[in-house]
Design a protein around this motif. Structure first.
Motif, PDB file in Angstrom:
ATOM      1  N   PHE A   1       0.788  -1.229   0.000  1.00 34.08           N
ATOM      2  CA  PHE A   1       0.000   0.000   0.000  1.00 34.08           C
ATOM      3  C   PHE A   1       0.828   1.292   0.000  1.00 34.08           C
ATOM      4  CE2 PHE A   1      -2.627  -3.201   2.200  1.00 34.08           C
ATOM      5  CZ  PHE A   1      -3.701  -3.229   1.336  1.00 34.08           C
ATOM      6  N   LEU A   2       2.094   1.249   0.355  1.00 35.23           N
ATOM      7  CA  LEU A   2       2.846   2.493   0.522  1.00 35.23           C
ATOM      8  C   LEU A   2       3.995   2.636  -0.460  1.00 35.23           C
ATOM      9  CD1 LEU A   2       2.965   2.656   4.437  1.00 35.23           C
ATOM     10  CD2 LEU A   2       1.343   3.759   2.891  1.00 35.23           C
ATOM     11  N   VAL A   3       5.055   1.867  -0.262  1.00 33.55           N
ATOM     12  CA  VAL A   3       6.277   2.037  -1.051  1.00 33.55           C
ATOM     13  C   VAL A   3       6.821   0.669  -1.434  1.00 33.55           C
ATOM     14  CG1 VAL A   3       8.643   2.902  -1.055  1.00 33.55           C
ATOM     15  CG2 VAL A   3       6.855   4.202   0.094  1.00 33.55           C
ATOM     16  N   GLN A   4       7.327   0.559  -2.670  1.00 39.24           N
ATOM     17  CA  GLN A   4       7.961  -0.680  -3.108  1.00 39.24           C
ATOM     18  C   GLN A   4       9.255  -0.344  -3.827  1.00 39.24           C
ATOM     19  OE1 GLN A   4       5.479  -3.232  -5.482  1.00 39.24           O
ATOM     20  NE2 GLN A   4       7.031  -4.816  -5.723  1.00 39.24           N
ATOM     21  N   ALA A   5      10.253  -1.191  -3.631  1.00 35.06           N
ATOM     22  CA  ALA A   5      11.543  -0.996  -4.284  1.00 35.06           C
ATOM     23  C   ALA A   5      11.560  -1.718  -5.628  1.00 35.06           C
ATOM     24  CB  ALA A   5      12.664  -1.516  -3.400  1.00 35.06           C
ATOM     25  N   PHE A   6      12.161  -1.076  -6.633  1.00 35.28           N
ATOM     26  CA  PHE A   6      12.325  -1.689  -7.946  1.00 35.28           C
ATOM     27  C   PHE A   6      13.757  -1.505  -8.409  1.00 35.28           C
ATOM     28  CE2 PHE A   6       7.781  -1.275  -7.786  1.00 35.28           C
ATOM     29  CZ  PHE A   6       7.298  -2.322  -8.557  1.00 35.28           C
ATOM     30  N   SER A   7      14.256  -2.494  -9.128  1.00 37.18           N
ATOM     31  CA  SER A   7      15.618  -2.432  -9.665  1.00 37.18           C
ATOM     32  C   SER A   7      15.563  -2.046 -11.131  1.00 37.18           C
ATOM     33  CB  SER A   7      16.299  -3.800  -9.497  1.00 37.18           C
ATOM     34  OG  SER A   7      17.606  -3.767 -10.029  1.00 37.18           O
ATOM     35  N   ILE A   8      16.471  -1.186 -11.562  1.00 36.11           N
ATOM     36  CA  ILE A   8      16.521  -0.736 -12.956  1.00 36.11           C
ATOM     37  C   ILE A   8      17.380  -1.719 -13.756  1.00 36.11           C
ATOM     38  CG2 ILE A   8      17.081   1.158 -14.505  1.00 36.11           C
ATOM     39  CD1 ILE A   8      14.843   1.707 -12.419  1.00 36.11           C
ATOM     40  N   PRO A   9      16.785  -2.428 -14.729  1.00 31.22           N
ATOM     41  CA  PRO A   9      17.533  -3.470 -15.428  1.00 31.22           C
ATOM     42  C   PRO A   9      18.260  -3.006 -16.688  1.00 31.22           C
ATOM     43  CG  PRO A   9      15.232  -3.608 -16.018  1.00 31.22           C
ATOM     44  CD  PRO A   9      15.361  -2.442 -15.065  1.00 31.22           C
TER      45      PRO A   9
ATOM     46  N   ASP B   1      19.340   0.475 -19.654  1.00 31.88           N
ATOM     47  CA  ASP B   1      19.799   1.865 -19.723  1.00 31.88           C
ATOM     48  C   ASP B   1      18.812   2.759 -20.469  1.00 31.88           C
ATOM     49  OD1 ASP B   1      20.156   0.885 -22.253  1.00 31.88           O
ATOM     50  OD2 ASP B   1      22.323   1.226 -22.342  1.00 31.88           O
ATOM     51  N   SER B   2      17.549   2.352 -20.581  1.00 29.97           N
ATOM     52  CA  SER B   2      16.569   3.127 -21.345  1.00 29.97           C
ATOM     53  C   SER B   2      16.185   4.442 -20.684  1.00 29.97           C
ATOM     54  CB  SER B   2      15.295   2.295 -21.585  1.00 29.97           C
ATOM     55  OG  SER B   2      14.618   2.071 -20.370  1.00 29.97           O
ATOM     56  N   MET B   3      16.515   4.603 -19.390  1.00 31.01           N
ATOM     57  CA  MET B   3      16.197   5.855 -18.695  1.00 31.01           C
ATOM     58  C   MET B   3      17.449   6.651 -18.319  1.00 31.01           C
ATOM     59  SD  MET B   3      13.015   6.704 -18.370  1.00 31.01           S
ATOM     60  CE  MET B   3      13.071   7.842 -16.984  1.00 31.01           C
ATOM     61  N   GLN B   4      18.577   6.301 -18.931  1.00 33.88           N
ATOM     62  CA  GLN B   4      19.783   7.096 -18.675  1.00 33.88           C
ATOM     63  C   GLN B   4      19.592   8.531 -19.180  1.00 33.88           C
ATOM     64  OE1 GLN B   4      22.651   4.555 -20.743  1.00 33.88           O
ATOM     65  NE2 GLN B   4      23.733   4.263 -18.820  1.00 33.88           N
ATOM     66  N   ASN B   5      20.249   9.516 -18.558  1.00 35.65           N
ATOM     67  CA  ASN B   5      21.090   9.383 -17.378  1.00 35.65           C
ATOM     68  C   ASN B   5      20.313   9.589 -16.087  1.00 35.65           C
ATOM     69  OD1 ASN B   5      23.716   8.737 -18.209  1.00 35.65           O
ATOM     70  ND2 ASN B   5      24.200  10.856 -18.704  1.00 35.65           N
ATOM     71  N   THR B   6      19.006   9.740 -16.196  1.00 31.67           N
ATOM     72  CA  THR B   6      18.200   9.910 -14.991  1.00 31.67           C
ATOM     73  C   THR B   6      18.359   8.701 -14.087  1.00 31.67           C
ATOM     74  OG1 THR B   6      16.600  11.212 -16.256  1.00 31.67           O
ATOM     75  CG2 THR B   6      15.879  10.358 -14.115  1.00 31.67           C
ATOM     76  N   LEU B   7      18.293   7.505 -14.678  1.00 26.94           N
ATOM     77  CA  LEU B   7      18.450   6.255 -13.937  1.00 26.94           C
ATOM     78  C   LEU B   7      19.488   5.393 -14.636  1.00 26.94           C
ATOM     79  CD1 LEU B   7      14.670   5.457 -13.308  1.00 26.94           C
ATOM     80  CD2 LEU B   7      16.277   6.482 -11.683  1.00 26.94           C
ATOM     81  N   GLN B   8      20.325   4.746 -13.838  1.00 22.35           N
ATOM     82  CA  GLN B   8      21.367   3.871 -14.359  1.00 22.35           C
ATOM     83  C   GLN B   8      21.015   2.416 -14.075  1.00 22.35           C
ATOM     84  OE1 GLN B   8      23.739   4.956 -16.170  1.00 22.35           O
ATOM     85  NE2 GLN B   8      23.908   7.125 -15.700  1.00 22.35           N
ATOM     86  N   PRO B   9      21.473   1.487 -14.924  1.00 21.50           N
ATOM     87  CA  PRO B   9      21.258   0.070 -14.625  1.00 21.50           C
ATOM     88  C   PRO B   9      21.807  -0.280 -13.247  1.00 21.50           C
ATOM     89  CG  PRO B   9      22.093   0.336 -16.852  1.00 21.50           C
ATOM     90  CD  PRO B   9      22.188   1.686 -16.208  1.00 21.50           C
ATOM     91  N   GLY B  10      21.006  -0.986 -12.469  1.00 22.84           N
ATOM     92  CA  GLY B  10      21.421  -1.349 -11.117  1.00 22.84           C
ATOM     93  C   GLY B  10      20.910  -0.413 -10.047  1.00 22.84           C
ATOM     94  N   ASP B  11      20.390   0.753 -10.438  1.00 20.46           N
ATOM     95  CA  ASP B  11      19.790   1.654  -9.447  1.00 20.46           C
ATOM     96  C   ASP B  11      18.578   0.988  -8.808  1.00 20.46           C
ATOM     97  OD1 ASP B  11      21.629   3.620  -9.965  1.00 20.46           O
ATOM     98  OD2 ASP B  11      20.249   4.952 -11.039  1.00 20.46           O
ATOM     99  N   ARG B  12      18.361   1.323  -7.534  1.00 18.87           N
ATOM    100  CA  ARG B  12      17.141   0.914  -6.853  1.00 18.87           C
ATOM    101  C   ARG B  12      16.296   2.151  -6.611  1.00 18.87           C
ATOM    102  NH1 ARG B  12      20.361  -3.463  -7.780  1.00 18.87           N
ATOM    103  NH2 ARG B  12      19.755  -5.285  -6.561  1.00 18.87           N
ATOM    104  N   VAL B  13      15.064   2.126  -7.080  1.00 21.87           N
ATOM    105  CA  VAL B  13      14.176   3.269  -6.887  1.00 21.87           C
ATOM    106  C   VAL B  13      13.040   2.882  -5.961  1.00 21.87           C
ATOM    107  CG1 VAL B  13      14.729   4.292  -9.122  1.00 21.87           C
ATOM    108  CG2 VAL B  13      12.788   2.717  -8.929  1.00 21.87           C
ATOM    109  N   LEU B  14      12.552   3.865  -5.213  1.00 21.98           N
ATOM    110  CA  LEU B  14      11.389   3.659  -4.360  1.00 21.98           C
ATOM    111  C   LEU B  14      10.170   4.241  -5.066  1.00 21.98           C
ATOM    112  CD1 LEU B  14      12.795   4.507  -0.804  1.00 21.98           C
ATOM    113  CD2 LEU B  14      12.627   2.287  -1.947  1.00 21.98           C
ATOM    114  N   VAL B  15       9.121   3.435  -5.142  1.00 24.88           N
ATOM    115  CA  VAL B  15       7.919   3.814  -5.885  1.00 24.88           C
ATOM    116  C   VAL B  15       6.772   4.068  -4.924  1.00 24.88           C
ATOM    117  CG1 VAL B  15       6.207   2.997  -7.544  1.00 24.88           C
ATOM    118  CG2 VAL B  15       8.642   2.564  -7.937  1.00 24.88           C
ATOM    119  N   ASP B  16       6.179   5.245  -5.063  1.00 27.55           N
ATOM    120  CA  ASP B  16       5.025   5.639  -4.239  1.00 27.55           C
ATOM    121  C   ASP B  16       3.774   4.929  -4.750  1.00 27.55           C
ATOM    122  OD1 ASP B  16       2.956   6.918  -2.915  1.00 27.55           O
ATOM    123  OD2 ASP B  16       3.073   8.730  -4.139  1.00 27.55           O
ATOM    124  N   LYS B  17       3.231   4.030  -3.929  1.00 21.91           N
ATOM    125  CA  LYS B  17       2.016   3.299  -4.294  1.00 21.91           C
ATOM    126  C   LYS B  17       0.794   3.804  -3.543  1.00 21.91           C
ATOM    127  CE  LYS B  17       2.509  -1.154  -4.944  1.00 21.91           C
ATOM    128  NZ  LYS B  17       2.808  -2.598  -4.719  1.00 21.91           N
TER     129      LYS B  17
END
Length: 283
Positions: free
Chosen positions: A56-64, A66-82
């Motif tokens: 219900f709150l937050v979930q971690a996701f791993s970036i697999p 480089d489609s979102m570079q340079n905002t996100l790099q492969p291997g980054d962990r992002v927290l997603v507001d659910k």
């Protein structure tokens, strides 16, 4: 007085026969439970809280990729507001969102096979999901928007060009191949998404032949990525770029004042015509 003194000493020092101290109502004091007996309860509560937070709150996701570079790099962990979507909020332009595959976008992508421990940790939200086929892109257009890109750019939303400093260095806003050139109308309840690494992102542009025409249903959105949490040296927030705050980019907002004025004027016109009709009848 002597008896009173003896009673007072008895309350503080306990019974003389060596039995366990008693409370004011004659009950024996409750012994504290050993820590090893409480540990399973604490772990159970912690796991339940972790599961609730993930759901219900937050979930971690791993970036697999480089489609979102340079905002996100492969291997980054992002927290997603659910949490926000539970209150009826829908994704907005400029947000980075995680969403379930809307229709074979990842058909040819290999799915990792986590071990049992990874599955458990992923299930309770202590580890990024590995098996779910989720994608992460930036929202460019929402329901009702017209999004287009010609030549090398810029991308336009409702005729307004976007200033996109987040696009990968060396990339152009539009890809010059056939599918990278487009003009689309986003249906209500859907999103048009693009990766920040424009020349290396299989986003809405490249799935227009799929069911849905490359659009992502709002119902497929897991939540908005708000923080890069790992690695530590990459910690950062993911705000909405200022270019999406342009005036008149929202066609609904631009036409709303005129529509409201028309609606407000209609009753006045009707009352005036009725008043004139009464005067004519009296004459």
């Amino acid at each position: 007085m002597a008896d009173a003194a003896v009673d007072a000493r008895s309350e503080h020092n306990g019974p003389e026969d060596g039995s366990a101290p008693q409370g004011p109502r004659g009950k024996k004091a409750k012994k504290q439970r050993p820590f090893w007996k409480e540990l399973p309860i604490l772990l159970g509560v912690a796991l339940l809280l972790a599961l609730l937070i993930k759901t219900f709150l937050v979930q971690a996701f791993s970036i697999p990729s480089d489609s979102m570079q340079n905002t996100l790099q492969p291997g980054d962990r992002v927290l997603v507001d659910k949490l926000t979507p539970w209150f009826g909020s829908e994704p907005e332009r400029g947000e980075v969102v995680v969403f379930h595959d809307p229709g074979d976008w990842m058909k040819y992508e290999p799915t990792p096979q986590p071990n049992a421990a990874q599955k458990v940790l992923s299930f309770i939200g202590l580890m990024p999901s590995a098996e779910e086929k989720d994608l992460i892109k930036r929202v460019i257009g929402v329901g009702g928007d017209t999004v287009e890109c010609k030549g090398t750019g810029p991308v336009k939303v409702n005729g307004k060009p976007l200033d996109e400093p987040y696009v990968f260095a060396g990339n152009t806003a539009c890809s010059t191949d056939e599918r990278g050139q487009f003009k689309v109308k986003v249906p209500k309840g859907h999103l048009w998404v693009m990766g920040d690494h424009r020349q290396n992102s299989a986003d809405s542009r490249y799935h227009r032949e799929n069911p849905g025409g490359g659009m992502v249903p709002v119902g497929n959105v897991v939540g908005r990525a708000v923080v890069v949490a790992w690695p530590v040296d990459r910690w950062s927030t993911l705000p909405v770029p200022g270019t999406f705050d342009q005036k008149d980019i929202n066609t609904v907002a631009a036409t709303a004042p005129g529509a409201l004025a028309l609606v407000g004027a209609a009753p006045l016109v009707w009352l005036r015509r009725r008043s004139r009709a009464r005067v004519s009848a009296a004459e």
